[in-house]
Scaffold this motif. Structure first.
Motif, PDB file in Angstrom:
ATOM      1  N   ARG A   1       0.816  -1.216   0.000  1.00  0.00           N
ATOM      2  CA  ARG A   1       0.000   0.000   0.000  1.00  0.00           C
ATOM      3  C   ARG A   1       0.847   1.263   0.000  1.00  0.00           C
ATOM      4  NH1 ARG A   1      -5.645  -1.066   2.526  1.00  0.00           N
ATOM      5  NH2 ARG A   1      -5.803  -3.283   2.188  1.00  0.00           N
ATOM      6  N   GLU A   2       1.947   1.246   0.728  1.00  0.00           N
ATOM      7  CA  GLU A   2       2.806   2.431   0.760  1.00  0.00           C
ATOM      8  C   GLU A   2       3.380   2.708  -0.626  1.00  0.00           C
ATOM      9  OE1 GLU A   2       5.748   2.070   3.794  1.00  0.00           O
ATOM     10  OE2 GLU A   2       4.261   1.786   5.380  1.00  0.00           O
ATOM     11  N   ALA A   3       3.847   1.660  -1.304  1.00  0.00           N
ATOM     12  CA  ALA A   3       4.406   1.833  -2.642  1.00  0.00           C
ATOM     13  C   ALA A   3       3.323   2.304  -3.608  1.00  0.00           C
ATOM     14  CB  ALA A   3       5.031   0.531  -3.137  1.00  0.00           C
ATOM     15  N   ALA A   4       2.134   1.739  -3.490  1.00  0.00           N
ATOM     16  CA  ALA A   4       1.032   2.161  -4.362  1.00  0.00           C
ATOM     17  C   ALA A   4       0.709   3.635  -4.133  1.00  0.00           C
ATOM     18  CB  ALA A   4      -0.206   1.304  -4.103  1.00  0.00           C
ATOM     19  N   GLY A   5       0.727   4.070  -2.879  1.00  0.00           N
ATOM     20  CA  GLY A   5       0.488   5.477  -2.568  1.00  0.00           C
ATOM     21  C   GLY A   5       1.534   6.379  -3.195  1.00  0.00           C
TER      22      GLY A   5
ATOM     23  N   GLY B   1       8.865  13.704  -0.497  1.00  0.00           N
ATOM     24  CA  GLY B   1       8.385  12.630   0.364  1.00  0.00           C
ATOM     25  C   GLY B   1       8.225  13.034   1.805  1.00  0.00           C
ATOM     26  N   GLY B   2       8.413  14.318   2.167  1.00  0.00           N
ATOM     27  CA  GLY B   2       8.225  14.735   3.557  1.00  0.00           C
ATOM     28  C   GLY B   2       6.768  14.645   3.924  1.00  0.00           C
ATOM     29  N   SER B   3       6.510  14.300   5.185  1.00  0.00           N
ATOM     30  CA  SER B   3       5.107  14.148   5.597  1.00  0.00           C
ATOM     31  C   SER B   3       4.473  15.483   5.890  1.00  0.00           C
ATOM     32  CB  SER B   3       5.030  13.232   6.823  1.00  0.00           C
ATOM     33  OG  SER B   3       5.687  13.840   7.920  1.00  0.00           O
ATOM     34  N   GLY B   4       5.267  16.532   6.062  1.00  0.00           N
ATOM     35  CA  GLY B   4       4.709  17.864   6.259  1.00  0.00           C
ATOM     36  C   GLY B   4       4.130  18.085   7.617  1.00  0.00           C
ATOM     37  N   GLY B   5       4.538  17.371   8.618  1.00  0.00           N
ATOM     38  CA  GLY B   5       4.020  17.627   9.961  1.00  0.00           C
ATOM     39  C   GLY B   5       3.702  16.346  10.690  1.00  0.00           C
ATOM     40  N   PHE B   6       2.567  16.381  11.425  1.00  0.00           N
ATOM     41  CA  PHE B   6       2.230  15.288  12.303  1.00  0.00           C
ATOM     42  C   PHE B   6       1.375  14.231  11.645  1.00  0.00           C
ATOM     43  CE2 PHE B   6       2.824  19.073  14.885  1.00  0.00           C
ATOM     44  CZ  PHE B   6       3.829  18.619  15.716  1.00  0.00           C
ATOM     45  N   CYS B   7       0.849  14.469  10.478  1.00  0.00           N
ATOM     46  CA  CYS B   7      -0.073  13.517   9.880  1.00  0.00           C
ATOM     47  C   CYS B   7       0.681  12.523   9.016  1.00  0.00           C
ATOM     48  CB  CYS B   7      -1.131  14.237   9.034  1.00  0.00           C
ATOM     49  SG  CYS B   7      -0.377  15.249   7.746  1.00  0.00           S
ATOM     50  N   ALA B   8       0.036  11.394   8.808  1.00  0.00           N
ATOM     51  CA  ALA B   8       0.654  10.336   8.013  1.00  0.00           C
ATOM     52  C   ALA B   8       0.226  10.456   6.579  1.00  0.00           C
ATOM     53  CB  ALA B   8       0.255   8.973   8.553  1.00  0.00           C
TER      54      ALA B   8
END
Length: 177
Positions: free
Chosen positions: A106-110, A170-177
């Motif tokens: 799922r991570e790769a698909a995302g 690829g940074g998450s930009g904060g606290f969210c996943a």
């Protein structure tokens, strides 16, 4: 000559038995026999058919006095035997069900989807707005919790560091996943 008579009789009986057993396969094209089979069974049928034909050719070469082990048919038999190993491995992966199930990462698909949508201005704008709302919401929750000062300083440093990361990078930009 009498010593060969029982062996010839056995050979004739065995050929008749084999012909009877193979009649359902020989009476129609191989594709008609395999069309309703699962993929792994279909592969087995085709490999066994090729192996049987090449074994017959190998045997005919040996009976004609040719050194069959130096003939290209021997290398072809070895190649087909390699396919037997691949089919066995596929069966083992299928956990006895006879089918191989693919697992989705799922991570790769995302990541693929995000990369495919990169450059879509509307999507990029919506994503930046969503990430900004999520960061603001996380900041409000943090402030509402009244956390320890040392913890807040660490969070502030971390959030400033992540704000500098590129969204495409690829940074998450904060606290969210």
């Amino acid at each position: 000559m009498e010593s060969l008579t029982p062996q010839l009789s056995d050979l004739t009986t065995n050929i008749d038995t084999l012909t009877t057993a193979l009649q359902p396969l020989l009476s129609q094209p191989l594709t008609a026999s395999t069309s309703k089979q699962p993929l792994l069974d279909k592969a087995k049928t085709y490999i066994l058919t090729v192996y049987a034909l090449e074994s017959l050719l190998f045997t005919a070469l040996r009976l004609s006095g040719t050194d069959a082990k130096t003939h290209p048919i021997f290398a072809e038999l070895q190649r087909v035997k390699g396919y037997f190993g691949k089919i066995t491995a596929a069966e083992e992966m299928g956990a006895g069900g006879g089918t191989v199930r693919a697992r989705v990462d799922r991570e790769a698909a995302g990541r693929f989807v995000k990369a495919g949508l990169a450059g879509n201005e509307r999507y990029d704008r919506e994503r930046r707005e969503r990430e900004a709302r999520e960061r603001a919401g996380a900041k409000r929750k943090l402030e509402a919790m009244g956390t320890h000062t040392r913890f807040e300083e660490g969070v502030a440093k971390k959030s400033k560091a992540t704000e500098g990361e590129s969204v495409v990078g690829g940074g998450s930009g904060g606290f969210c996943a």
